[in-house]
Motif scaffolding. Structure first.
Motif, PDB file in Angstrom:
ATOM      1  N   ASN A  28      54.654  81.193  32.314  1.00 14.71           N
ATOM      2  CA  ASN A  28      54.138  82.044  33.390  1.00 14.71           C
ATOM      3  C   ASN A  28      54.834  81.765  34.719  1.00 14.71           C
ATOM      4  N   LYS A  29      55.325  80.539  34.912  1.00 15.27           N
ATOM      5  CA  LYS A  29      55.976  80.166  36.172  1.00 15.27           C
ATOM      6  C   LYS A  29      57.492  80.055  36.039  1.00 15.27           C
ATOM      7  N   TYR A  30      58.017  80.308  34.852  1.00 13.20           N
ATOM      8  CA  TYR A  30      59.439  80.083  34.587  1.00 13.20           C
ATOM      9  C   TYR A  30      60.353  80.857  35.530  1.00 13.20           C
ATOM     10  N   ALA A  31      59.975  82.047  35.935  1.00 12.85           N
ATOM     11  CA  ALA A  31      60.815  82.857  36.827  1.00 12.85           C
ATOM     12  C   ALA A  31      61.131  82.113  38.129  1.00 12.85           C
ATOM     13  N   ASN A  32      60.289  81.184  38.523  1.00  8.60           N
ATOM     14  CA  ASN A  32      60.517  80.400  39.737  1.00  8.60           C
ATOM     15  C   ASN A  32      61.596  79.329  39.562  1.00  8.60           C
ATOM     16  N   PHE A  33      61.983  79.052  38.313  1.00 10.31           N
ATOM     17  CA  PHE A  33      62.882  77.934  38.030  1.00 10.31           C
ATOM     18  C   PHE A  33      64.220  78.340  37.426  1.00 10.31           C
ATOM     19  N   THR A  34      64.509  79.608  37.317  1.00 12.59           N
ATOM     20  CA  THR A  34      65.682  80.053  36.557  1.00 12.59           C
ATOM     21  C   THR A  34      67.007  79.564  37.133  1.00 12.59           C
ATOM     22  N   GLU A  35      67.079  79.291  38.397  1.00  7.80           N
ATOM     23  CA  GLU A  35      68.339  78.867  39.021  1.00  7.80           C
ATOM     24  C   GLU A  35      68.404  77.360  39.246  1.00  7.80           C
ATOM     25  N   GLU A  36      67.457  76.614  38.699  1.00 12.24           N
ATOM     26  CA  GLU A  36      67.360  75.183  38.962  1.00 12.24           C
ATOM     27  C   GLU A  36      67.622  74.372  37.699  1.00 12.24           C
ATOM     28  N   HIS A  37      68.164  73.183  37.872  1.00 16.43           N
ATOM     29  CA  HIS A  37      68.286  72.236  36.766  1.00 16.43           C
ATOM     30  C   HIS A  37      66.890  71.654  36.536  1.00 16.43           C
ATOM     31  N   LEU A  38      66.419  71.727  35.295  1.00 14.25           N
ATOM     32  CA  LEU A  38      65.045  71.319  35.002  1.00 14.25           C
ATOM     33  C   LEU A  38      64.989  70.050  34.172  1.00 14.25           C
ATOM     34  N   ILE A  39      64.048  69.204  34.527  1.00 13.21           N
ATOM     35  CA  ILE A  39      63.687  68.051  33.712  1.00 13.21           C
ATOM     36  C   ILE A  39      62.194  68.184  33.428  1.00 13.21           C
ATOM     37  N   ILE A  40      61.861  68.295  32.142  1.00 12.02           N
ATOM     38  CA  ILE A  40      60.464  68.348  31.721  1.00 12.02           C
ATOM     39  C   ILE A  40      60.123  66.951  31.197  1.00 12.02           C
ATOM     40  N   ASP A  41      59.182  66.293  31.838  1.00 10.60           N
ATOM     41  CA  ASP A  41      58.888  64.890  31.528  1.00 10.60           C
ATOM     42  C   ASP A  41      57.636  64.757  30.665  1.00 10.60           C
ATOM     43  N   PHE A  42      57.853  64.577  29.371  1.00 15.40           N
ATOM     44  CA  PHE A  42      56.758  64.347  28.435  1.00 15.40           C
ATOM     45  C   PHE A  42      56.540  62.857  28.182  1.00 15.40           C
ATOM     46  N   SER A  43      57.139  61.974  28.972  1.00 20.30           N
ATOM     47  CA  SER A  43      57.063  60.542  28.691  1.00 20.30           C
ATOM     48  C   SER A  43      55.642  59.994  28.768  1.00 20.30           C
ATOM     49  N   ASP A  44      54.778  60.614  29.545  1.00 19.62           N
ATOM     50  CA  ASP A  44      53.389  60.155  29.627  1.00 19.62           C
ATOM     51  C   ASP A  44      52.534  60.710  28.495  1.00 19.62           C
ATOM     52  N   LYS A  45      53.040  61.728  27.794  1.00 17.20           N
ATOM     53  CA  LYS A  45      52.286  62.337  26.698  1.00 17.20           C
ATOM     54  C   LYS A  45      52.514  61.522  25.434  1.00 17.20           C
ATOM     55  N   ILE A  46      51.468  61.069  24.847  1.00 21.88           N
ATOM     56  CA  ILE A  46      51.576  60.248  23.642  1.00 21.88           C
ATOM     57  C   ILE A  46      51.759  61.148  22.424  1.00 21.88           C
ATOM     58  N   LEU A  59      63.736  78.902  25.481  1.00 24.41           N
ATOM     59  CA  LEU A  59      63.849  78.679  26.929  1.00 24.41           C
ATOM     60  C   LEU A  59      65.055  77.817  27.265  1.00 24.41           C
ATOM     61  N   SER A  60      65.301  76.808  26.473  1.00 23.27           N
ATOM     62  CA  SER A  60      66.435  75.928  26.709  1.00 23.27           C
ATOM     63  C   SER A  60      67.749  76.690  26.600  1.00 23.27           C
ATOM     64  N   VAL A  61      67.882  77.488  25.550  1.00 20.00           N
ATOM     65  CA  VAL A  61      69.103  78.272  25.359  1.00 20.00           C
ATOM     66  C   VAL A  61      69.294  79.256  26.501  1.00 20.00           C
ATOM     67  N   ARG A  62      68.242  79.976  26.857  1.00 20.37           N
ATOM     68  CA  ARG A  62      68.318  80.958  27.947  1.00 20.37           C
ATOM     69  C   ARG A  62      68.664  80.285  29.269  1.00 20.37           C
ATOM     70  N   HIS A  63      68.069  79.129  29.513  1.00 26.29           N
ATOM     71  CA  HIS A  63      68.309  78.417  30.766  1.00 26.29           C
ATOM     72  C   HIS A  63      69.760  77.959  30.858  1.00 26.29           C
ATOM     73  N   LYS A  64      70.279  77.424  29.769  1.00 23.34           N
ATOM     74  CA  LYS A  64      71.661  76.946  29.767  1.00 23.34           C
ATOM     75  C   LYS A  64      72.654  78.093  29.877  1.00 23.34           C
ATOM     76  N   GLU A  65      72.293  79.261  29.361  1.00 21.83           N
ATOM     77  CA  GLU A  65      73.167  80.432  29.506  1.00 21.83           C
ATOM     78  C   GLU A  65      73.310  80.846  30.961  1.00 21.83           C
ATOM     79  N   ASN A  66      72.328  80.497  31.789  1.00 23.87           N
ATOM     80  CA  ASN A  66      72.375  80.772  33.225  1.00 23.87           C
ATOM     81  C   ASN A  66      73.230  79.762  33.980  1.00 23.87           C
ATOM     82  N   GLY A  67      73.786  78.779  33.268  1.00 24.42           N
ATOM     83  CA  GLY A  67      74.611  77.767  33.926  1.00 24.42           C
ATOM     84  C   GLY A  67      73.815  76.649  34.559  1.00 24.42           C
ATOM     85  N   THR A  68      72.608  76.425  34.051  1.00 21.61           N
ATOM     86  CA  THR A  68      71.773  75.346  34.560  1.00 21.61           C
ATOM     87  C   THR A  68      71.319  74.462  33.399  1.00 21.61           C
TER      88      THR A  68
END
Length: 110
Positions: A28-46, A59-68
């Protein structure tokens, strides 16, 4: 979802109870991040499972196709079982390294 931005990347930490709930909120919020390099941190999730990470494949493939870059931090995952279209790192520092390597590859035309 906790979001912190720097000049080089945006770090997102899920606050939801499940990966599926996080994914829905993230989409739902992805449109806000399309031009940014993203790090999704699941390290706290067991016990994040490979099947849950695979939900981010499109999402990963689409994001990388944008050059990010799109990197997920997750402990205890066998990297060999993850498709190469998804970047997974066990630590935050390694996630930063992946973003830097992606930038070098883009500069070299890969």
């Amino acid at each position: 979802m906790e979001i912190s931005k720097t000049e080089k990347y945006t770090l997102i930490k899920p606050s939801e109870n499940s990966v599926i709930n996080f994914l829905e909120n993230f989409k739902n919020k992805y449109a806000n991040f399309t031009e940014e390099h993203l790090i999704i941190d699941f390290s706290d999730k067991i016990n994040t499972k490979i099947e849950e990470l695979l939900l981010f494949l499109d999402l990963s493939v689409r994001h990388k196709e944008n050059g990010t870059s799109f990197v997920m931090i997750c402990n205890g995952i066998d990297i060999d079982e993850i498709p190469e279209e998804i970047s997974v790192a066990p630590t935050f520092n390694e996630a930063i390294d992946i973003i830097e390597m992606d930038a070098i590859e883009r500069d070299l035309g890969f």
